[in-house]
Each structure stands twice: as structure tokens, then as C-alpha cells.
Write a protein that holds these residues in place. Structure first.
Motif, PDB file in Angstrom:
ATOM      1  N   LYS A  94       0.337  -1.131   0.037  1.00  0.00           N
ATOM      2  CA  LYS A  94      -0.006  -0.404  -0.009  1.00  0.00           C
ATOM      3  C   LYS A  94       1.178   1.283   0.281  1.00  0.00           C
ATOM      4  CE  LYS A  94      -3.677  -2.741   2.148  1.00  0.00           C
ATOM      5  NZ  LYS A  94      -5.139  -2.153   4.018  1.00  0.00           N
ATOM      6  N   VAL A  95       1.626   1.335  -1.353  1.00  0.00           N
ATOM      7  CA  VAL A  95       2.669   2.432  -1.251  1.00  0.00           C
ATOM      8  C   VAL A  95       2.195   4.177  -0.918  1.00  0.00           C
ATOM      9  CG1 VAL A  95       4.414   3.258  -2.846  1.00  0.00           C
ATOM     10  CG2 VAL A  95       3.618   1.023  -2.905  1.00  0.00           C
ATOM     11  N   ASP A  96       0.643   4.235  -1.541  1.00  0.00           N
ATOM     12  CA  ASP A  96       0.428   5.404  -1.158  1.00  0.00           C
ATOM     13  C   ASP A  96      -0.054   5.987  -0.050  1.00  0.00           C
ATOM     14  OD1 ASP A  96       0.986   6.144  -4.023  1.00  0.00           O
ATOM     15  OD2 ASP A  96      -1.211   5.993  -4.518  1.00  0.00           O
ATOM     16  N   GLU A  97      -0.399   4.916   0.759  1.00  0.00           N
ATOM     17  CA  GLU A  97      -0.894   4.930   2.392  1.00  0.00           C
ATOM     18  C   GLU A  97       0.577   5.052   3.154  1.00  0.00           C
ATOM     19  OE1 GLU A  97      -3.813   2.322   4.772  1.00  0.00           O
ATOM     20  OE2 GLU A  97      -5.050   2.107   2.300  1.00  0.00           O
ATOM     21  N   LYS A  99       2.934   6.256   1.982  1.00  0.00           N
ATOM     22  CA  LYS A  99       3.830   8.168   2.392  1.00  0.00           C
ATOM     23  C   LYS A  99       3.223   8.592   3.145  1.00  0.00           C
ATOM     24  CE  LYS A  99       5.222  10.477  -1.897  1.00  0.00           C
ATOM     25  NZ  LYS A  99       4.811  10.963  -3.326  1.00  0.00           N
ATOM     26  N   LEU A 100       2.226   8.380   2.958  1.00  0.00           N
ATOM     27  CA  LEU A 100       1.705   9.339   4.227  1.00  0.00           C
ATOM     28  C   LEU A 100       1.484   9.166   5.144  1.00  0.00           C
ATOM     29  CD1 LEU A 100      -0.897  11.840   3.705  1.00  0.00           C
ATOM     30  CD2 LEU A 100      -2.346  10.041   3.876  1.00  0.00           C
ATOM     31  N   GLU A 103       5.113  10.770   6.050  1.00  0.00           N
ATOM     32  CA  GLU A 103       5.222  11.838   5.771  1.00  0.00           C
ATOM     33  C   GLU A 103       5.280  12.267   6.872  1.00  0.00           C
ATOM     34  OE1 GLU A 103       5.144  12.771   0.487  1.00  0.00           O
ATOM     35  OE2 GLU A 103       3.247  12.805   2.079  1.00  0.00           O
ATOM     36  N   GLY A 132       8.133   3.413  -5.596  1.00  0.00           N
ATOM     37  CA  GLY A 132       6.881   3.777  -6.688  1.00  0.00           C
ATOM     38  C   GLY A 132       8.146   4.359  -7.412  1.00  0.00           C
ATOM     39  N   GLU A 134      10.151   6.565  -7.015  1.00  0.00           N
ATOM     40  CA  GLU A 134      10.711   7.699  -7.243  1.00  0.00           C
ATOM     41  C   GLU A 134      12.437   7.867  -6.530  1.00  0.00           C
ATOM     42  OE1 GLU A 134       7.496  11.564  -5.123  1.00  0.00           O
ATOM     43  OE2 GLU A 134       6.622   9.151  -4.632  1.00  0.00           O
TER      44      GLU A 134
END
Length: 229
Positions: A94-97, A99-100, A103, A132, A134
Motif C-alpha cells: 500500500k505504497v500511497d498509504e 508514503k502518507l 511523511e 514507487g 521516485e
């Protein structure tokens, strides 16, 4: 007092890899803390239970325990909650979660004056960013983490940051640069009694050497890694 002692024992058993025993001790600690109306003690037990479930590869269960902590901790403790939530989410892809959460950890650590926590959050965030794609931002975070690790002489943290830089260069096709960073990651923990971390670093290095086509060195590195594990 018993709740604190049970929590301490649970942490030790967890670090030894005795996860079933650790879970039992920490669940008892949470129950005793609740009976004593010690909310922080109960949340700390749940925090460690989350770490146990990460160790067992049960990441969704780990997130459940970390979520309980997020509802009751102050900003200092919440930093570690976000880091662990990010790590668990990353394991679940769950890359987006992830990352959040990481951060948020970087932001909170900065606001509350926790340089070590900032560096570890940046290192974990760089891993997620690499997943991801980046790469350049991940490298930037690694260099930021290394500045802090150098200032506080945290060789274990520096090793992890160097390894992430090695992965970044590997993803970019720069195998020579990757090898140099992986070498630095091993040099950082030279002489330390950290077989698990050394095993991970040598496993990553060996995988890179295999991809590079250096079969003999890859086999040696992976054999050493297996012995350490």
C-alpha cells in the motif's frame, strides 16, 4: 508495576524472535494496564504488539494495534506510530498509504525535535519512494538521514541509509555506484554485533552482484548472509 515488567519482558522476547511468547506477555501487560487505569501503559503494550505482528508477517493485524495507539498518543509517541504504520503498509504494497504515514512521521519528528526519529522516518520513506519509482527524491531523503546519523553516530541507521542509496543506484542501472554504497553500508556496521542487520545488508549486496553478473562474489556474499541469519 507488573504491567510494566510484562511489557519489558514482551519486548525482550520479541527481539529474540519468540513472537508467541512476546504476544502473550504484551496482551497480559495491556490487560493489567487497563485494570490499573493506565491508558498510556496500555497503548505502549499495543504499540509493541504491533511490532510483534510485523515480525510475524501479519501486517494487517499490526496496523490494527498501531491504529489504537494513534487515537491516544501525543505527538512525540505518535511519530513512532506513523513510522510503524508506514512500514506495515509498505509490506502490504500500500505504497500511497505508507508514503502518507511516513511523511507525517517526518513532519512530527521535526516539529517535536526528534532528530533520530526524523532520520529513521526519512530512511523508511526512501524505501517506499523507491518502490514507487521516485528514485531521486528517495536519494535526497537518504542523504538527509545520513547527515543526522553522522551527527549522532548511529552506525546502524547509516548502514540502512547507505543500503537504500545502493538500491537507488541499482534501480538506475549504475551498478558501480550501487556496489560502492553497499560496501559503505557494510563498513558502517563493521565490528558491531548485529548479525541480523549484517545478514540483510549482505543479502541485498549479493542480489545486486548477481544482477551485475558477478556470480562468484554474489554466491560468497549470499552464503555469508545465510550463515549470519
Amino acid at each position: 508495576a507488573r504491567a510494566k515488567a510484562l511489557r519489558g519482558l514482551g519486548v525482550v522476547e520479541s527481539k529474540l524472535g519468540n513472537y508467541s511468547k512476546a504476544q502473550e506477555l504484551l496482551e497480559r501487560s495491556a490487560t493489567d494496564s487497563m485494570a490499573a487505569m493506565d491508558q498510556k501503559g496500555m497503548l505502549l503494550a499495543h504499540m509493541e504488539l504491533g511490532n510483534v505482528f510485523i515480525g510475524r508477517g501479519m501486517y494487517q493485524e499490526a496496523i490494527g494495534h498501531f491504529s489504537k495507539c494513534a487515537a491516544g498518543f501525543g505527538p512525540v509517541e505518535l511519530t513512532n506510530v506513523y513510522v510503524n504504520m508506514g512500514i506495515a503498509c509498505a509490506h502490504l504494497d500500500k505504497v500511497d498509504e505508507a508514503k502518507l504515514h511516513l511523511e507525517n512521521a517526518v513532519r512530527l519528528a521535526g516539529e517535536t525535535g526528534q532528530p533520530r526519529a526524523t532520520a529513521y522516518a526519512l530512511t523508511s520513506l526512501s524505501e517506499v519512494l523507491l518502490k514507487g519509482g521516485e528514485v531521486e527524491l528517495a536519494k535526497e531523503h537518504c542523504f538527509g538521514a545520513l547527515e543526522v546519523f553522522s551527527e549522532i553516530d548511529d552506525r546502524l541507521g547509516a548502514s540502512a541509509a547507505y543500503a537504500n542509496l545502493g538500491m537507488a543506484e541499482r534501480l538506475g542501472g549504475n551498478m558501480q555506484g550501487s556496489e560502492e554504497y553497499y560496501t559503505e553500508s557494510l563498513r558502517a556496521i563493521e565490528g558491531m554485533d548485529v548479525p541480523w542487520s549484517a545478514g540483510v545488508r549482505k543479502m541485498e549486496f549479493g542480489a545486486m552482484l548477481a544482477e551485475k553478473g558477478d556470480r562468484a562474489r554474489a554466491e560468497r556474499m549470499l552464503t555469508e548472509s545465510r550463515k549470519l541469519f
